[in-house]
Scaffold this active site. Structure first.
Site, PDB file in Angstrom:
ATOM      1  CG  ASP A 209      36.908 -28.471 -25.212  1.00 20.56           C
ATOM      2  OD1 ASP A 209      36.946 -29.498 -25.906  1.00 20.56           O
ATOM      3  OD2 ASP A 209      36.465 -28.456 -24.050  1.00 20.56           O
TER       4      ASP A 209
ATOM      5  N   GLY B  73      30.381 -26.507 -17.184  1.00 23.83           N
ATOM      6  CA  GLY B  73      30.665 -27.815 -16.583  1.00 23.83           C
ATOM      7  C   GLY B  73      29.871 -28.963 -17.178  1.00 23.83           C
TER       8      GLY B  73
ATOM      9  N   GLY C 235      30.237 -30.208 -20.260  1.00 25.80           N
ATOM     10  CA  GLY C 235      30.920 -30.859 -21.388  1.00 25.80           C
ATOM     11  C   GLY C 235      30.646 -30.195 -22.723  1.00 25.80           C
ATOM     12  CG  LEU C 236      27.250 -28.866 -23.545  1.00 21.58           C
ATOM     13  CD1 LEU C 236      25.848 -28.268 -23.468  1.00 21.58           C
ATOM     14  CD2 LEU C 236      27.291 -29.976 -24.598  1.00 21.58           C
ATOM     15  N   GLY C 237      31.898 -27.213 -23.680  1.00 27.06           N
ATOM     16  CA  GLY C 237      32.957 -26.273 -24.057  1.00 27.06           C
ATOM     17  C   GLY C 237      32.797 -24.890 -23.462  1.00 27.06           C
TER      18      GLY C 237
ATOM     19  N   PRO D 155      25.252 -24.227 -20.165  1.00 33.33           N
ATOM     20  CG  PRO D 155      24.358 -26.259 -19.454  1.00 33.33           C
ATOM     21  CD  PRO D 155      24.398 -25.341 -20.630  1.00 33.33           C
TER      22      PRO D 155
ATOM     23  CB  SER E  34      36.384 -23.496 -19.665  1.00 31.46           C
ATOM     24  OG  SER E  34      36.809 -24.644 -20.335  1.00 31.46           O
ATOM     25  CB  ALA E  35      36.930 -23.660 -25.135  1.00 33.10           C
TER      26      ALA E  35
HETATM   27  C1  MEV Z   1      37.117 -32.148 -23.213  1.00 30.26           C
HETATM   28  O1  MEV Z   1      36.103 -31.495 -23.936  1.00 30.26           O
HETATM   29  C2  MEV Z   1      37.800 -33.164 -24.081  1.00 30.26           C
HETATM   30  C3  MEV Z   1      38.935 -33.910 -23.412  1.00 30.26           C
HETATM   31  O2  MEV Z   1      39.446 -34.822 -24.398  1.00 30.26           O
HETATM   32  C4  MEV Z   1      40.029 -33.009 -22.922  1.00 30.26           C
HETATM   33  C5  MEV Z   1      40.756 -32.323 -24.076  1.00 30.26           C
HETATM   34  O3  MEV Z   1      40.934 -32.914 -25.141  1.00 30.26           O
HETATM   35  O4  MEV Z   1      41.144 -31.182 -23.907  1.00 30.26           O
HETATM   36  C6  MEV Z   1      38.434 -34.750 -22.245  1.00 30.26           C
END
Ligand code: MEV
Length: 307
Positions: A138, A91, A93-95, A89, A97-98
């Protein structure tokens, strides 16, 4: 003919946020990421993500990324339809967008080893649209088949890949999305207001990272868990946790996790809880009662690097 490509998702095991300011961090690729297909034709580039056509005319990071891809395609003299499909999903925190940036770049550029450096370069520009002043961890993880230690240096980045002795079992759980760009900006403002306090937090996080790496490499789940829980306490001090994320970590610990923390930018997104294999089902079902996204994973398990 359709050119197909994929890129991994990621979790950050230790060191998020501090990594933006030169501290080391440990990250691990996830098999779930984003896949992309590019059907070349004579028309200008179009982008479809999870079944929705993206308009380049609105103000959103995805529309901005599309404009960049469209300009790149025009430069290359190619056009057609780029289709992206999420396995994780956005947004959380699992990367995402990268993973989207790299999968889309690989597909647009034709895929394969020959274009990998060019794809990474284009993906880095796309990732900047999504993440603003991000560290780049990421993207490196989205392109990696193994866990890695990442650090920004004066001349670029230092990336050390490693293969743990055995995989670590973990559960990911998230309730609502958040924007990495906003959370990175929030930490920057906090650092401007209280530089000494934030430096102290970063220093404490940087001390945990080598321990997290060593325990991960050796498969010492109890010791790793304690280190991750300590990292979560520091992320709370950095004000990037939320009551929901704190509650998820507490719930995971009560259900038998060796340790738990938020992973990624925070403000929403996911927590990661590590545990011995036999405790995973109980933790998974405890978290399912509270979070719409729950996934049990094996960190550091070998998986094939997709083309
Ligand atoms: C995001 O996955 C990790 C952060 O440290 C941002 C980054 O390092 O690019 C919050």
């Amino acid at each position: 003919m359709t050119v197909r490509a994929r890129a991994h998702g990621k979790i950050i095991l230790a060191g998020e946020h501090a990594v933006v300011y030169g501290c080391p961090a440990i990250a691990c690729p996830l098999e779930i990421g984003v896949k992309a297909g590019f059907e070349r034709s004579g028309s200008a580039l179009r982008l479809n993500v999870d079944g929705a056509e993206i308009s380049g005319e609105i103000a959103s990071p995805l529309a901005e990324a599309f404009r960049l891809l469209r300009a790149e395609a025009a430069n290359l003299g190619v056009g057609g339809r780029l289709l992206a499909g999420s396995e994780s999903p956005p947004g959380f925190g699992l990367g995402w967008s990268a993973s989207f940036s790299l999968a889309a770049s690989r597909a647009l550029l034709g895929g394969g080893e020959a274009v990998e450096n060019q794809a990474l370069e284009l993906a880095a520009r796309l990732e900047q649209v999504f993440h603003g002043r991000a560290s780049g961890i990421d993207l490196r993880t989205a392109a990696s088949a193994t866990p890695l230690r990442f650090r920004r240096t004066a001349d670029g980045v230092e990336v050390i890949s490693f293969q743990p002795e055995k995989p670590i079992h973990a559960v990911l759980a998230g309730q609502k999305p958040s924007l990495t760009r906003d959370m990175v900006e929030q930490v920057r403002q906090f650092r401007d207001q209280a530089p000494e306090e934030v430096e102290r937090i970063f220093l404490a996080i940087a001390k945990l990272v080598p321990r997290a790496e060593a325990y991960f490499r050796l498969g010492l789940v109890d010791e790793l868990g304690l280190t991750l829980t300590a990292n979560h306490a520091l992320l709370r001090k950095l004000k990037v946790s939320t009551p929901e994320l704190d509650e998820l970590t507490e719930r995971a610990l009560s259900a038998g996790a060796a340790g738990a923390k938020l992973t990624g930018a925070g403000g929403g997104g996911c927590i990661i809880a590590v545990a011995s294999e036999e405790r995973i089902p109980a933790i998974h079902s405890a978290l399912e009662k509270q979070a719409p996204f729950v996934r049990s994973v094996r960190l550091g398990a070998a998986f094939a690097q997709p083309a």
